[in-house]
Design an enzyme around this catalytic site. Sequence first.
Site, PDB file in Angstrom:
ATOM      1  N   ARG A   1      94.903 -12.189 -91.620  1.00 20.59           N
ATOM      2  CA  ARG A   1      95.447 -11.330 -92.673  1.00 20.59           C
ATOM      3  C   ARG A   1      95.073 -11.908 -94.033  1.00 20.59           C
ATOM      4  O   ARG A   1      94.971 -13.116 -94.207  1.00 20.59           O
ATOM      5  CB  ARG A   1      96.970 -11.254 -92.585  1.00 20.59           C
ATOM      6  CG  ARG A   1      97.482 -10.334 -91.496  1.00 20.59           C
ATOM      7  CD  ARG A   1      98.994 -10.240 -91.538  1.00 20.59           C
ATOM      8  NE  ARG A   1      99.634 -11.491 -91.234  1.00 20.59           N
ATOM      9  CZ  ARG A   1     100.134 -12.335 -92.104  1.00 20.59           C
ATOM     10  NH1 ARG A   1     100.119 -12.042 -93.405  1.00 20.59           N
ATOM     11  NH2 ARG A   1     100.680 -13.466 -91.728  1.00 20.59           N
TER      12      ARG A   1
ATOM     13  N   TYR B   1      90.249  -6.910 -88.702  1.00 21.50           N
ATOM     14  CA  TYR B   1      91.046  -7.910 -87.979  1.00 21.50           C
ATOM     15  C   TYR B   1      92.552  -7.667 -88.015  1.00 21.50           C
ATOM     16  O   TYR B   1      93.135  -7.454 -89.078  1.00 21.50           O
ATOM     17  CB  TYR B   1      90.763  -9.310 -88.536  1.00 21.50           C
ATOM     18  CG  TYR B   1      91.064 -10.393 -87.503  1.00 21.50           C
ATOM     19  CD1 TYR B   1      90.099 -10.774 -86.581  1.00 21.50           C
ATOM     20  CD2 TYR B   1      92.311 -10.984 -87.417  1.00 21.50           C
ATOM     21  CE1 TYR B   1      90.366 -11.728 -85.606  1.00 21.50           C
ATOM     22  CE2 TYR B   1      92.591 -11.945 -86.444  1.00 21.50           C
ATOM     23  CZ  TYR B   1      91.615 -12.309 -85.546  1.00 21.50           C
ATOM     24  OH  TYR B   1      91.886 -13.254 -84.576  1.00 21.50           O
TER      25      TYR B   1
ATOM     26  N   LYS C   1     101.856  -4.560 -88.903  1.00 21.10           N
ATOM     27  CA  LYS C   1     102.521  -5.055 -90.101  1.00 21.10           C
ATOM     28  C   LYS C   1     102.602  -3.977 -91.186  1.00 21.10           C
ATOM     29  O   LYS C   1     103.595  -3.872 -91.905  1.00 21.10           O
ATOM     30  CB  LYS C   1     101.815  -6.303 -90.636  1.00 21.10           C
ATOM     31  CG  LYS C   1     101.789  -7.453 -89.621  1.00 21.10           C
ATOM     32  CD  LYS C   1     103.177  -7.836 -89.184  1.00 21.10           C
ATOM     33  CE  LYS C   1     103.232  -8.659 -87.909  1.00 21.10           C
ATOM     34  NZ  LYS C   1     103.086 -10.079 -88.006  1.00 21.10           N
TER      35      LYS C   1
ATOM     36  N   HIS D   1     110.634  -8.942 -88.945  1.00 20.42           N
ATOM     37  CA  HIS D   1     109.612  -9.730 -88.254  1.00 20.42           C
ATOM     38  C   HIS D   1     110.318 -10.597 -87.206  1.00 20.42           C
ATOM     39  O   HIS D   1     110.480 -11.795 -87.392  1.00 20.42           O
ATOM     40  CB  HIS D   1     108.898 -10.609 -89.294  1.00 20.42           C
ATOM     41  CG  HIS D   1     107.624 -11.234 -88.823  1.00 20.42           C
ATOM     42  ND1 HIS D   1     107.080 -12.337 -89.439  1.00 20.42           N
ATOM     43  CD2 HIS D   1     106.770 -10.928 -87.824  1.00 20.42           C
ATOM     44  CE1 HIS D   1     105.948 -12.671 -88.835  1.00 20.42           C
ATOM     45  NE2 HIS D   1     105.742 -11.835 -87.851  1.00 20.42           N
TER      46      HIS D   1
ATOM     47  N   SER E   1     104.896 -16.242 -89.370  1.00 21.17           N
ATOM     48  CA  SER E   1     103.713 -16.106 -88.529  1.00 21.17           C
ATOM     49  C   SER E   1     103.312 -17.442 -87.912  1.00 21.17           C
ATOM     50  O   SER E   1     103.358 -18.478 -88.573  1.00 21.17           O
ATOM     51  CB  SER E   1     102.548 -15.565 -89.360  1.00 21.17           C
ATOM     52  OG  SER E   1     102.894 -14.299 -89.867  1.00 21.17           O
TER      53      SER E   1
ATOM     54  N   CYS F   1     104.774 -19.341 -85.815  1.00 25.29           N
ATOM     55  CA  CYS F   1     105.840 -20.340 -85.764  1.00 25.29           C
ATOM     56  C   CYS F   1     106.646 -20.254 -84.477  1.00 25.29           C
ATOM     57  O   CYS F   1     107.747 -20.794 -84.388  1.00 25.29           O
ATOM     58  CB  CYS F   1     106.760 -20.214 -86.970  1.00 25.29           C
ATOM     59  SG  CYS F   1     105.980 -20.793 -88.488  1.00 25.29           S
TER      60      CYS F   1
ATOM     61  N   ASP G   1     107.300  -9.756 -81.799  1.00 24.36           N
ATOM     62  CA  ASP G   1     106.878  -9.840 -83.207  1.00 24.36           C
ATOM     63  C   ASP G   1     107.714  -9.005 -84.167  1.00 24.36           C
ATOM     64  O   ASP G   1     107.961  -9.435 -85.272  1.00 24.36           O
ATOM     65  CB  ASP G   1     105.409  -9.426 -83.317  1.00 24.36           C
ATOM     66  CG  ASP G   1     104.753  -9.892 -84.619  1.00 24.36           C
ATOM     67  OD1 ASP G   1     104.864 -11.097 -84.938  1.00 24.36           O
ATOM     68  OD2 ASP G   1     104.159  -9.066 -85.320  1.00 24.36           O
TER      69      ASP G   1
ATOM     70  N   ARG H   1      93.200 -14.609 -81.076  1.00 26.27           N
ATOM     71  CA  ARG H   1      94.346 -13.857 -80.542  1.00 26.27           C
ATOM     72  C   ARG H   1      93.984 -13.127 -79.258  1.00 26.27           C
ATOM     73  O   ARG H   1      92.825 -12.847 -78.993  1.00 26.27           O
ATOM     74  CB  ARG H   1      94.812 -12.842 -81.587  1.00 26.27           C
ATOM     75  CG  ARG H   1      95.253 -13.505 -82.906  1.00 26.27           C
ATOM     76  CD  ARG H   1      96.621 -13.086 -83.308  1.00 26.27           C
ATOM     77  NE  ARG H   1      97.107 -13.877 -84.438  1.00 26.27           N
ATOM     78  CZ  ARG H   1      98.406 -14.002 -84.713  1.00 26.27           C
ATOM     79  NH1 ARG H   1      99.304 -13.417 -83.967  1.00 26.27           N
ATOM     80  NH2 ARG H   1      98.801 -14.722 -85.742  1.00 26.27           N
TER      81      ARG H   1
END
Length: 612
Positions: free
Chosen positions: A82, A225, A234, A254, A276, A278, A301, A393
């Site tokens: 991002r 991406y 998002k 989130h 993110s 974490c 998420d 990912r």
Amino acid sequence: MSALSAPVAPGMVFQGREALEDWVDGIAALTRPDAVVWCDGSEAEAELLATRMVSDGSLIRLNPALRPNSYLARSDEGDVARLEDRTFICSRTAEDAGPTNNWRDPDAMRFELTERFAGAMRGRTMYVLPFSMGPVGGAISRVGVQLTDSPYAVLSMRLMTRMGEVALAEIDGFTQWVPAVHSVGMPLVDGDGNRVPDVAWPSNPVKIIAHFPETREIWSYGSGYGGNALLAKKCFALRIASVMARDEGWLAEHMLLIKLTSPAGRAYHVAAAFPSACGKTNFAMMRPKRPGWRVETLGDDIAWLRQGPDGRLRAINPEAGFFGVAPGTGVSTNPAAMATVAGDTIFTNVALTPDGDVWWEGMSKTPPEGLIDWRGEPWSPASGTPAAHPNARFTVAAERCPVLADDWDSPDGVPIDAIVFGGRRAHNVPLVTEAADWADGVFLGATIASEQTAAAEGPVGELRFDPFAMLPFLGYDMADHWAHWLRIGERLGAKAPRVFRVNWFRKGDDGHWLWPGFGDNIRVLDWIVARLEHEVDAVASPIGLLPYRHDLDLAGLELPDADVRELLTVDAAGWRHECDEIARLFARFGDRVPRVLARRLHQLRWRLGSYA
Ligand code: GTP
Ligand code: SPV
Ligand code: MN
């Protein structure tokens, strides 16, 4: 080109089927693709697209004997995460976006987007992807439509959302839908009208991810991406949905969602917000290391939460798949994720083995020989660079997860018993604390800080505040979000879930993890459940309620005494410094900071002042 007028005028209502068809026509007239394809979301459609991508070299088919129906994509080196500084909130006023967002004047942005998107899809196909966020027809669910010239985005959106005919059928004359336009910004026809060859990962050096909160529009240009391109995630489910939620009295967060079953056989639902990279996916699929406990996944998420008719806070996972961090995922840390990605998965920017399988750091201790790295170059441990990109990912449907909860797609969501906030903190933040009340919980959420990860471009490791883990994902002013949370809490009253803060990432002075993490995190959930059931007392501290050491199940861990003490104590000097940082954070929002929170900070300072 600039003679073209913006296809979407401010004030246009995105409602109903006819408006949808007009909008699709309008975007096609602007972007000029060779063809427009409405996707039905079927298996056959996905197979056809994937086969075409394999033959044109934009996807690598993995060995079907090892990784059936799975593919590897390698992105452009400039398009791996991002881009927060290219992400814009284009509300009418800058104040509404708040000091933590990049604001752009909506008219100026519309002008720029119109220029950029003019002819952007020439030589390509524009795909129309209707999708439902949340169970189709559910009380908390919403629909959107993404237009994209990226077949990779089509395949990914099909895994990540309920996409195609089922979602289109939801759009009748009155349904409002969120419009999302995406182009990789690399037309296959040049300025003189000549065809140009395609590349494996088309993108544009100029990238813009723009949101118009008032009209609920999303426009994304130049990147293929993740969160930049899968606009349901998002862009819609957090940035636009957070604005809808503010206006309509719910929450778009989130957060992962789990169902937790205790040895006593009681089930709880927990929502947890971490920044993110974490640990949300790992938490959501945790294999408890203590007997009798079960964790089942609802989401990894994003959660949408709303007060139900029974007065309780209920939550859904608006997504239908996982876009998870590959590095660090292995059978010892997250066996459920490994089983999930055993097939039907798209991998991006991982390494390729000589026998056509995938590998990344953390999948096994020793890398297989003869790896090709994420850039497509031969790799060995001597290369000195990671074989998989740190933000590599996997994209996979939730249904593949062996520990998916049976109520994961319940249309009315699940009642939430506890909310957990967390972050990546090497120092200062204890293993677990409980908020004294809802306002304290909002204070914990508002003051989440975390060391930056590879999920976004930027200096990895630097500590930054990430309130509610929403810093890059909120569509309006952050302090208004805190006020919104306080209002929600008032409405929930005694039915509000309890709030906790955890930190799995504490390190000793020599840099070793103080806490084993992963499946051992169940020990912390055990304490949280004991608190919910009023089975254990807690120690009052200035920063919240801490566990008595004897109430934490540490059996079999053999943690050094000093480490346990460090995990559970409050360092007053460190926290006085943290208060100064929090004060600086609050100052950025001026008088939009709710008075309750300013007062809590003041009280915290006083309490620390007399704390040994
Ligand atoms: P996003 O998808 O970016 O939102 O990330 P996420 O929050 O889902 O993070 P994820 O679970 O993918 O974890 C990111 C990294 O943190 C991985 O490298 C994990 O191995 C690591 N991690 C997760 N849980 C723990 C833990 O309990 N302890 C430690 N030390 N590391 C963890
Ligand atoms: C995150 O960065 O929090 C992610 C990955 O979940 S992305 O979809 O790229 O935002
Ligand atoms: Mn995330």
